[in-house]
Design an enzyme around this catalytic site. Sequence first.
Site, PDB file in Angstrom:
ATOM      1  N   LYS A 147       0.844  -1.201   0.000  1.00 35.10           N
ATOM      2  CA  LYS A 147       0.000   0.000   0.000  1.00 35.10           C
ATOM      3  C   LYS A 147       0.883   1.256   0.000  1.00 35.10           C
ATOM      4  O   LYS A 147       0.684   2.164  -0.783  1.00 35.10           O
ATOM      5  CB  LYS A 147      -0.910  -0.035   1.233  1.00 35.10           C
ATOM      6  CG  LYS A 147      -1.811   1.158   1.347  1.00 35.10           C
ATOM      7  CD  LYS A 147      -2.761   1.018   2.512  1.00 35.10           C
ATOM      8  CE  LYS A 147      -3.484   2.330   2.754  1.00 35.10           C
ATOM      9  NZ  LYS A 147      -4.382   2.293   3.894  1.00 35.10           N
TER      10      LYS A 147
ATOM     11  N   GLU B 225      10.756  -4.648   4.183  1.00 31.54           N
ATOM     12  CA  GLU B 225      10.846  -6.052   3.771  1.00 31.54           C
ATOM     13  C   GLU B 225      10.465  -6.195   2.298  1.00 31.54           C
ATOM     14  O   GLU B 225      11.158  -6.847   1.504  1.00 31.54           O
ATOM     15  CB  GLU B 225       9.893  -6.926   4.607  1.00 31.54           C
ATOM     16  CG  GLU B 225      10.267  -7.058   6.071  1.00 31.54           C
ATOM     17  CD  GLU B 225       9.563  -6.036   6.948  1.00 31.54           C
ATOM     18  OE1 GLU B 225       9.249  -4.923   6.452  1.00 31.54           O
ATOM     19  OE2 GLU B 225       9.336  -6.350   8.132  1.00 31.54           O
TER      20      GLU B 225
ATOM     21  N   GLY C 192      -4.685  -1.863   5.090  1.00 33.59           N
ATOM     22  CA  GLY C 192      -3.846  -2.969   4.608  1.00 33.59           C
ATOM     23  C   GLY C 192      -4.449  -4.340   4.886  1.00 33.59           C
ATOM     24  O   GLY C 192      -4.537  -5.197   3.999  1.00 33.59           O
ATOM     25  N   ARG C 193      -4.896  -4.568   6.103  1.00 29.59           N
ATOM     26  CA  ARG C 193      -5.395  -5.908   6.460  1.00 29.59           C
ATOM     27  C   ARG C 193      -6.833  -6.137   5.998  1.00 29.59           C
ATOM     28  O   ARG C 193      -7.414  -7.181   6.276  1.00 29.59           O
ATOM     29  CB  ARG C 193      -5.228  -6.156   7.965  1.00 29.59           C
ATOM     30  CG  ARG C 193      -5.796  -5.072   8.849  1.00 29.59           C
ATOM     31  CD  ARG C 193      -5.315  -5.198  10.300  1.00 29.59           C
ATOM     32  NE  ARG C 193      -5.722  -4.063  11.111  1.00 29.59           N
ATOM     33  CZ  ARG C 193      -5.053  -2.918  11.203  1.00 29.59           C
ATOM     34  NH1 ARG C 193      -3.938  -2.755  10.534  1.00 29.59           N
ATOM     35  NH2 ARG C 193      -5.491  -1.934  11.971  1.00 29.59           N
TER      36      ARG C 193
ATOM     37  N   GLU D 118      -3.878  -6.901  15.087  1.00 31.30           N
ATOM     38  CA  GLU D 118      -3.386  -5.580  14.676  1.00 31.30           C
ATOM     39  C   GLU D 118      -4.525  -4.560  14.764  1.00 31.30           C
ATOM     40  O   GLU D 118      -4.300  -3.376  14.967  1.00 31.30           O
ATOM     41  CB  GLU D 118      -2.811  -5.629  13.244  1.00 31.30           C
ATOM     42  CG  GLU D 118      -1.881  -4.454  12.934  1.00 31.30           C
ATOM     43  CD  GLU D 118      -1.114  -4.579  11.628  1.00 31.30           C
ATOM     44  OE1 GLU D 118      -1.739  -4.434  10.558  1.00 31.30           O
ATOM     45  OE2 GLU D 118       0.102  -4.814  11.658  1.00 31.30           O
TER      46      GLU D 118
ATOM     47  N   HIS E 163      -3.479 -33.573  17.781  1.00 34.49           N
ATOM     48  CA  HIS E 163      -2.299 -34.355  18.171  1.00 34.49           C
ATOM     49  C   HIS E 163      -1.173 -33.447  18.623  1.00 34.49           C
ATOM     50  O   HIS E 163      -0.013 -33.861  18.659  1.00 34.49           O
ATOM     51  CB  HIS E 163      -1.861 -35.243  17.002  1.00 34.49           C
ATOM     52  CG  HIS E 163      -2.948 -36.209  16.625  1.00 34.49           C
ATOM     53  ND1 HIS E 163      -3.050 -37.468  17.182  1.00 34.49           N
ATOM     54  CD2 HIS E 163      -4.020 -36.067  15.818  1.00 34.49           C
ATOM     55  CE1 HIS E 163      -4.127 -38.067  16.694  1.00 34.49           C
ATOM     56  NE2 HIS E 163      -4.741 -37.232  15.863  1.00 34.49           N
TER      57      HIS E 163
ATOM     58  N   LYS F 119       9.974  -0.916  14.140  1.00 33.00           N
ATOM     59  CA  LYS F 119      10.513  -0.559  12.817  1.00 33.00           C
ATOM     60  C   LYS F 119      11.606   0.495  12.965  1.00 33.00           C
ATOM     61  O   LYS F 119      12.660   0.414  12.345  1.00 33.00           O
ATOM     62  CB  LYS F 119       9.397   0.019  11.929  1.00 33.00           C
ATOM     63  CG  LYS F 119       8.430  -0.990  11.362  1.00 33.00           C
ATOM     64  CD  LYS F 119       7.492  -0.268  10.377  1.00 33.00           C
ATOM     65  CE  LYS F 119       6.306  -1.128   9.997  1.00 33.00           C
ATOM     66  NZ  LYS F 119       5.305  -0.416   9.213  1.00 33.00           N
TER      67      LYS F 119
HETATM   68  O1  F6P Z   1       2.668  -4.176   9.977  1.00 35.16           O
HETATM   69  C1  F6P Z   1       2.301  -2.892   9.655  1.00 35.16           C
HETATM   70  C2  F6P Z   1       1.724  -2.779   8.274  1.00 35.16           C
HETATM   71  O2  F6P Z   1       1.539  -1.430   8.030  1.00 35.16           O
HETATM   72  C3  F6P Z   1       0.418  -3.552   8.080  1.00 35.16           C
HETATM   73  O3  F6P Z   1      -0.676  -2.913   8.608  1.00 35.16           O
HETATM   74  C4  F6P Z   1       0.388  -3.686   6.615  1.00 35.16           C
HETATM   75  O4  F6P Z   1      -0.556  -4.618   6.187  1.00 35.16           O
HETATM   76  C5  F6P Z   1       1.819  -4.088   6.346  1.00 35.16           C
HETATM   77  O5  F6P Z   1       2.573  -3.305   7.270  1.00 35.16           O
HETATM   78  C6  F6P Z   1       2.297  -3.876   4.956  1.00 35.16           C
HETATM   79  O6  F6P Z   1       2.191  -2.551   4.547  1.00 35.16           O
HETATM   80  P1  F6P Z   1       2.316  -2.133   3.028  1.00 35.16           P
HETATM   81  O7  F6P Z   1       1.193  -2.747   2.280  1.00 35.16           O
HETATM   82  O8  F6P Z   1       2.258  -0.639   3.027  1.00 35.16           O
HETATM   83  O9  F6P Z   1       3.636  -2.636   2.518  1.00 35.16           O
END
Ligand code: F6P
Length: 531
Positions: A194, A200, A252-253, A338, A369, A497
């Site tokens: 987003k 990452e 995002g979620r 979250e 199990h 972060k």
């Molecule tokens: O973990 C924090 C967060 O902002 C989430 O809410 C989000 O889904 C994820 O990082 C990834 O964010 P982006 O889509 O901006 O890379």
Amino acid sequence: MFDALKVHAARIVDRRIGSLFDESRAATFSAQVSDLLFDYSKTNIDAEGRALLIDLLDSADVAGRREAMFAGAAINETEGRAVLHTALRNLDGSPVLVDGQDVMPEVLATLDRMEAFARAVRGGGFAGAGGPIRDVINIGIGGSDLGPAMATLALAPYHDGPRCHFVSNVDPADVAGVLRRCDPATTLVIVASKTFTTIETMTNARTVKAWMSEAVADPGAQFAALSSDLEKTADFGIAPERVFGFADWVGGRYSMWGPIGLSLMIAIGPEAFRAFLRGGQTMDRHFRAARWDENVPALLALVGLWHNQVLGHATRAVLPYDNALARLPAYLQQLEMESNGKGVAMDGTALTADSGPVVWGEPGTNGQHAFYQLIHQGTRVIPCEFLVAARGHEDDLHHQHQLLVANCLAQSEALMRGRTLEEAKAKLAGKFDGAELDRQAAHRVFTGNRPSVTLAYPQLTPEMLGMIVALYEHRVFVESTVLGINSYDQWGVELGKELATALQPVVEGRSAEGHDGSTAGLVAHLRKNGL
Ligand code: F6P
């Protein structure tokens, strides 16, 4: 806010759930949306408890806030944003206004563009340097990974497109493992972020671009982006025709219904993806229209509040007896924790009740199990949420599916019923006697009276998955509204972060900047050993 419920709970604390059953309980303590049945009769909620729980909805004005959400009001108050993932599945296109502007033409146009692109990728109209696309790599994390990854696995029986892989972790083992299985000349890479700043995702995207450049003259041509920051996607070198944007009112979620669902759409096809959206829309309509005592998302939320905030059970286990839902618990961990893992209410004051619970789980029967021992005999009560389908997708193995269902139903029955010392002794009579019989029997006692709910549905189709995901989204909304939480921000992920960025030069040995003794000691140990 929970005072009356706590008084009620204290009165019934020793009551056996099983004693509540008469011929009508299963029907009166369950509700249905289309073919999805929600049974909460195996909890200690009675008519009085349910009425008190429903009072919570009225005192928190859940109905008012629900309508504000659907109407595009800025209910994400800390970020000043509307919350409109529901617009992404508003397939009939009825107007949804944000700041007086109808967002639906844009939503539907983006859906059309996604469909055209997905058809081209699936049909060979869009190809890689080496021919038709055989593999799709979705690079994203959190909401830009868990939703499509969970749903792509859940709908594996509907796959008829290229293979989809998901890379999320900054651990190079993740990306390296996927790249080993793909040919750059026939791979499409989707960078899903987003913000298009997540470290990452951007690190993995650069790694994959470098991998592709070694084999393909124009690697950017095999990249697509899903983001709300169109400047950054251009800076990364992705042509606008392969950028699928979405507005900041999609959290995002909550984003898998729009462009973030592109990898899923490519895997199962646009028609099946639309069926998934339709399922979400069915749940939205039900959530808006059904009275509270028939409203499945509201009831699921109330059961959650009853177990967590009223009775103090700090975790809930999500137990799909549907192997395709193996990633549902992980998906729900982000969605629920979250969203509702907050310490303050909307106005910044400390919460007066506990925040949302720890959510965890594994598919049955595997979990049986592993950790069910603790669920049955551990000293703490863990409310369980079972999911089970009438049919799998393996028609020739239906008898095996029946065994799965028997296990699911047996678990909820066993949790409720338990086994008394006398029953345990009777089972062991003849094998032991005297003190040894008492000792052995004690180990075989199940206190029972452990609550569970069950979601039962005909089959895990795209439409049913859409209903289930939207159900959980609305559950989070209802719980947060009662608790006064803003479930649409996530400030709690920021500090880690920031410190990771500050530690980067330290782990690389470029700086010895002071950190606490433990952190400094760990860095020293790892550097001595090859970091
Ligand atoms: O973990 C924090 C967060 O902002 C989430 O809410 C989000 O889904 C994820 O990082 C990834 O964010 P982006 O889509 O901006 O890379």
